[in-house]
Scaffold this motif. Sequence first.
Motif, PDB file in Angstrom:
ATOM      1  N   ASN A  40       0.796  -1.257   0.136  1.00 58.61           N
ATOM      2  CA  ASN A  40       0.172  -0.046  -0.120  1.00 58.61           C
ATOM      3  C   ASN A  40       0.857   1.304   0.060  1.00 58.61           C
ATOM      4  N   LEU A  41       1.909   1.284   0.926  1.00 60.88           N
ATOM      5  CA  LEU A  41       2.747   2.521   0.836  1.00 60.88           C
ATOM      6  C   LEU A  41       3.533   2.533  -0.111  1.00 60.88           C
ATOM      7  N   GLN A  42       4.067   1.370  -0.926  1.00 59.93           N
ATOM      8  CA  GLN A  42       4.969   1.642  -2.079  1.00 59.93           C
ATOM      9  C   GLN A  42       4.047   2.301  -3.258  1.00 59.93           C
ATOM     10  N   GLU A  43       2.685   1.708  -3.040  1.00 61.33           N
ATOM     11  CA  GLU A  43       2.020   2.275  -4.319  1.00 61.33           C
ATOM     12  C   GLU A  43       1.539   3.605  -4.197  1.00 61.33           C
ATOM     13  N   GLN A  44       1.515   4.165  -2.914  1.00 62.31           N
ATOM     14  CA  GLN A  44       1.191   5.678  -2.498  1.00 62.31           C
ATOM     15  C   GLN A  44       2.369   6.241  -2.884  1.00 62.31           C
ATOM     16  N   LEU A  45       3.378   5.970  -2.655  1.00 59.66           N
ATOM     17  CA  LEU A  45       4.760   6.782  -2.801  1.00 59.66           C
ATOM     18  C   LEU A  45       4.987   6.798  -4.476  1.00 59.66           C
ATOM     19  N   VAL A  46       4.909   5.733  -5.378  1.00 56.39           N
ATOM     20  CA  VAL A  46       5.418   5.846  -6.645  1.00 56.39           C
ATOM     21  C   VAL A  46       3.968   6.450  -7.541  1.00 56.39           C
ATOM     22  N   GLY A  47       2.663   5.817  -7.078  1.00 55.99           N
ATOM     23  CA  GLY A  47       1.420   6.470  -7.705  1.00 55.99           C
ATOM     24  C   GLY A  47       0.770   7.659  -7.478  1.00 55.99           C
ATOM     25  N   LYS A  48       1.263   8.249  -6.340  1.00 59.04           N
ATOM     26  CA  LYS A  48       0.536   9.517  -5.791  1.00 59.04           C
ATOM     27  C   LYS A  48       1.783  10.548  -5.360  1.00 59.04           C
ATOM     28  N   ASP A  49       2.566  10.309  -4.173  1.00 58.02           N
ATOM     29  CA  ASP A  49       3.421  11.301  -3.545  1.00 58.02           C
ATOM     30  C   ASP A  49       4.512  11.818  -4.877  1.00 58.02           C
ATOM     31  N   LEU A  50       5.385  10.718  -5.199  1.00 54.56           N
ATOM     32  CA  LEU A  50       6.353  11.221  -6.050  1.00 54.56           C
ATOM     33  C   LEU A  50       5.847  11.821  -7.431  1.00 54.56           C
ATOM     34  N   PRO A  51       4.848  11.567  -8.063  1.00 54.54           N
ATOM     35  CA  PRO A  51       4.241  12.252  -9.100  1.00 54.54           C
ATOM     36  C   PRO A  51       4.262  13.543  -8.804  1.00 54.54           C
ATOM     37  N   ILE A  52       3.429  13.973  -7.453  1.00 53.23           N
ATOM     38  CA  ILE A  52       3.130  15.205  -7.177  1.00 53.23           C
ATOM     39  C   ILE A  52       4.532  15.995  -7.106  1.00 53.23           C
ATOM     40  N   LEU A  53       5.514  15.290  -6.452  1.00 56.72           N
ATOM     41  CA  LEU A  53       6.812  15.934  -6.274  1.00 56.72           C
ATOM     42  C   LEU A  53       7.511  16.309  -7.388  1.00 56.72           C
ATOM     43  N   SER A  54       7.397  15.304  -8.338  1.00 54.84           N
ATOM     44  CA  SER A  54       8.005  15.476  -9.712  1.00 54.84           C
ATOM     45  C   SER A  54       7.567  16.914 -10.279  1.00 54.84           C
ATOM     46  N   ARG A  55       6.215  17.097 -10.156  1.00 53.51           N
ATOM     47  CA  ARG A  55       5.665  18.112 -10.925  1.00 53.51           C
ATOM     48  C   ARG A  55       6.195  19.367 -10.096  1.00 53.51           C
ATOM     49  N   ALA A  56       6.264  19.335  -8.749  1.00 58.50           N
ATOM     50  CA  ALA A  56       6.635  20.413  -7.921  1.00 58.50           C
ATOM     51  C   ALA A  56       8.123  20.851  -8.222  1.00 58.50           C
ATOM     52  N   PHE A  57       9.001  19.972  -8.494  1.00 63.72           N
ATOM     53  CA  PHE A  57      10.604  20.244  -8.472  1.00 63.72           C
ATOM     54  C   PHE A  57      11.284  19.915  -9.595  1.00 63.72           C
ATOM     55  N   SER A  58      10.489  19.561 -10.684  1.00 60.81           N
ATOM     56  CA  SER A  58      11.302  19.430 -12.191  1.00 60.81           C
ATOM     57  C   SER A  58      11.274  20.651 -12.750  1.00 60.81           C
ATOM     58  N   THR A  59      12.338  20.811 -13.396  1.00 57.07           N
ATOM     59  CA  THR A  59      12.660  22.102 -14.210  1.00 57.07           C
ATOM     60  C   THR A  59      13.063  21.631 -15.525  1.00 57.07           C
ATOM     61  N   GLY A  60      12.997  22.878 -16.288  1.00 54.83           N
ATOM     62  CA  GLY A  60      13.324  22.472 -17.614  1.00 54.83           C
ATOM     63  C   GLY A  60      14.909  21.854 -18.051  1.00 54.83           C
ATOM     64  N   GLU A  61      15.832  22.247 -16.745  1.00 51.02           N
ATOM     65  CA  GLU A  61      17.149  21.623 -17.113  1.00 51.02           C
ATOM     66  C   GLU A  61      17.077  20.172 -16.474  1.00 51.02           C
ATOM     67  N   ARG A  62      16.202  19.918 -15.287  1.00 50.60           N
ATOM     68  CA  ARG A  62      16.324  18.580 -14.795  1.00 50.60           C
ATOM     69  C   ARG A  62      15.018  18.432 -14.142  1.00 50.60           C
ATOM     70  N   GLY A  63      14.568  16.986 -14.720  1.00 44.11           N
ATOM     71  CA  GLY A  63      13.334  16.494 -13.916  1.00 44.11           C
ATOM     72  C   GLY A  63      13.792  15.673 -12.974  1.00 44.11           C
ATOM     73  N   VAL A  64      12.787  15.565 -12.058  1.00 43.08           N
ATOM     74  CA  VAL A  64      12.832  14.510 -10.879  1.00 43.08           C
ATOM     75  C   VAL A  64      12.554  12.793 -11.354  1.00 43.08           C
ATOM     76  N   THR A  65      13.546  11.986 -11.139  1.00 37.44           N
ATOM     77  CA  THR A  65      13.299  10.613 -11.593  1.00 37.44           C
ATOM     78  C   THR A  65      13.048   9.799 -10.426  1.00 37.44           C
ATOM     79  N   PHE A  66      12.010   8.775 -10.698  1.00 41.68           N
ATOM     80  CA  PHE A  66      11.774   7.928  -9.436  1.00 41.68           C
ATOM     81  C   PHE A  66      11.730   6.429 -10.113  1.00 41.68           C
ATOM     82  N   ALA A  67      11.588   5.567  -9.341  1.00 36.74           N
ATOM     83  CA  ALA A  67      11.573   4.063  -9.846  1.00 36.74           C
ATOM     84  C   ALA A  67      11.128   3.183  -8.775  1.00 36.74           C
ATOM     85  N   LEU A  68      10.280   2.374  -9.201  1.00 35.65           N
ATOM     86  CA  LEU A  68       9.617   1.142  -8.384  1.00 35.65           C
ATOM     87  C   LEU A  68      10.620  -0.107  -8.547  1.00 35.65           C
TER      88      LEU A  68
END
Length: 851
Positions: free
Chosen positions: A203-231
């Motif tokens: 449940n927590l893995q799916e929350q991190l990868v499916g919800k939390d990290l996509p939100i933070l990726s949108r918040a912190f990605s820039t034109g020069e560098r995107g936030v990357t994550f993997a399960l």
Amino acid sequence: MSVERLTAAARTLLQEEIAAAHGREVSFVVRADPNGALTDARVVARGTIDAVLALPGVATRGEMLIHNHPSGFLEPSGADLHVAARLHDEGVAFGIVNNDVSTLYVVVECPRARTVARLDSLAVANLLTESGPVARVLGTAAFEDRPGQRDMAAYIADAYNDGGIALLEAGTGVGKSFAYLVPAIEWARVNGERTVVSTNTINLQEQLVGKDLPILSRAFSTGERGVTFALLKGWRNYLCLSRLEQARAGQESLFDEGRGAELESIAGWAARTADGSLSDLVEEPSSEVWDAVAAEADLCTRLKCPHFDRCFVFAARRRAAEADVVVVNHHLLASDLAVRIASDNWQEAAVLPPYRRLVLDEAHHLEDVAAHHLGTQVSMLGVQRLLGRLERNGRGLLPTLAAELGTHTDLLGAASRDLLTRTVLDALIAARRWADELFGRLGRRLETEQPATPVLRLTDAFAADAVWREGLDVALDNLLVAFSKLRDGVETIADRLSIDDPAEMRTRLIGELRGVVRRLDASAEALKATLQPVRPSGRPAVGPSVRWMERRGRRTPNLTLSAVPLDLAPVLKEALFDRVETVVLTSATLAAGGEFTFLEERLGLSLPPSRVTVREILPSPFDFGAQCVFGIPTDIPEPRDDESGHGAAVARVLLELAHASDGGIFALFTSHGALRRTADAIRGQGHVGARWPLLVQGEGQRDQLLRRFRDAGSAILLGTDSFWEGVDVPGRALRVLILAKLPFKVPSEPLTAARLERLTEAGVDGFSHYLVPLAALKLKQGFGRLIRTKSDVGAVVLLDRRVVTKRYGATMLEGLPPASKAIGNWPDVRRELEEFFALHSIGTPVSWTGS
């Protein structure tokens, strides 16, 4: 290349050592000084005229590994380039010299000293304020300002800067996921270094990868560098395209009729799946089919595989190797740890890519998960499944091999056919017979226990048990002999086929056969480790083990033998916590009685020298005094003194609360037996089933039960162990939580009993120092199921008066949220609960006169 970079002393040492080795290959390590000169040479390995070991870990960042080529030809070989690439990842240079050290060829230069950019902890915390990037992405309606979350992020930023271990308990509502993910993302942005986040639940893995990290990726990605994550998941979670191809080609000889359609369905899914993992399949395949097509590390041909470019496992591993945040579970982390301990590999990729920053969420589970992976296990169904892979009902790998050998008319082919029919198939028949005999005798021995129990601990005294004289010794010896004959026969035939014709399909068949016999070898070792452990002359790597057998499963009974390390503290300290630069341990339940001592002792964090730098409890931001009332009836029979009376009281209280709150009840039990008895007692009573749907663990899948509970709004859900944590039901659907009794571990459970004995031997009271802290943590987890948001309201009712009548009760209560309490006889407690319900428009209070 100029050999003058070597100082005179270093050059002389290289010449003398190569001469002393009579011109054979020698490996050296030299240190690069600030001016680039290579000095302080030392020998690390000596080899032959053709090769020398390049051992991992012999050189550190800023050093150079040098070896000589006796031929004088200094162009690097393929093996040299492989080593050079590996060393480069570790910050180590690589060079080659001739035998008289007159020429130096540098393959990889010494990297410049890495400069680490420190995080500004205040700036990191401010990223989680109302004016920060997270709030902008979520919007003002969804964003909640959480001071505890900012404090936690600041603590973690400091831990990244200075290293060490941070223990951070985060109460419900703190928002711990964002609190550790934001510093991890910022650290990756400024230092290019990944963080591994390990959780216990899917449940927590799916929350991190499916919800939390996509939100933070949108918040912190820039034109020069995107936030990357993997399960990243374990190998067997992924489909192997090569094994699928082989299974489809040989399905007539491999599978029973009816499995072909299942195999073709998987093949169709393989063409459209994004990640090729088991969780992406709509319907879970049969174990027989998935066993034949799942990825297996020891069967993988890596770069030689024709499907390597499309391989799901390596696609996931590539994503992980390039990601800022890699999400795994504790089982995968422990598997990685086991591989690193066995191979003494602390620098390169193992199951996981190398990492120096680790977050352990749900960290209170780490000890038990690590014990499982650092121990050994063998089961009756597991052995039967392996033997079935070889042959079952005329199908399997051996019939496929027989068909393959039928095309060979030469003497070698005839000899292999003879070996297969006379030795290998006979050994398979014997293995089946003796496996049935061994597990049958063990099962009957388990049934003789008084009182009847599905678990039996195997102590040293088991060596003299009558079951050995009754035939267990013969069964074990013959089974081990049969496994050995299977291995030798398969290996001989495989070697002959490899020499005869290295065709691709045949190579895969040989790989499959060798994979099965390797697993049978592992089963043999597990049988010996659990039934006849050899007393080592020296202390083994993970210390003494606890051994037991148990019967699991009601529909398909399965006898399992296990041996797990008794004391993991020194192993975890040496192999994990002392080797990772920064470790953050977090959970809603880390502290027992307001102290982290229990967890630190169990995980080895208290062993000197301690690297723990932070111990903080970040309280929940919820107003528990207003949102929650905690009822403790003192006239309920104690479960230990009057089990039937306690059970009847639980059923009665549950029904009365159902009337008072109009359902919306979640009842947690500590045993399946107590749960079933309560379910039987309340079924058909009053409005149960009609007005308040009754949902019982074991009568449906966990996620399905929770979904029905949320949707119903007035249901009653009865659950045991797996429902005590990781369950999130915000809102009015859950308004009453019943805890049937204090969640003490069963003292006779093998691992628990052994740990208690160890504490007694050390002069420590196991009850107060082990059982009570564990129960306190579990109680806190259960309590945490009720209030999940600032708007939730409800009641928690603990039907175990020991929490107020026993001295240890204060320790348990101390760690719980500060809800308002209602303590006294049940009628008085019920009256206070009804007043609370009326205040918050919960249910309809009624006059209750039930006995």
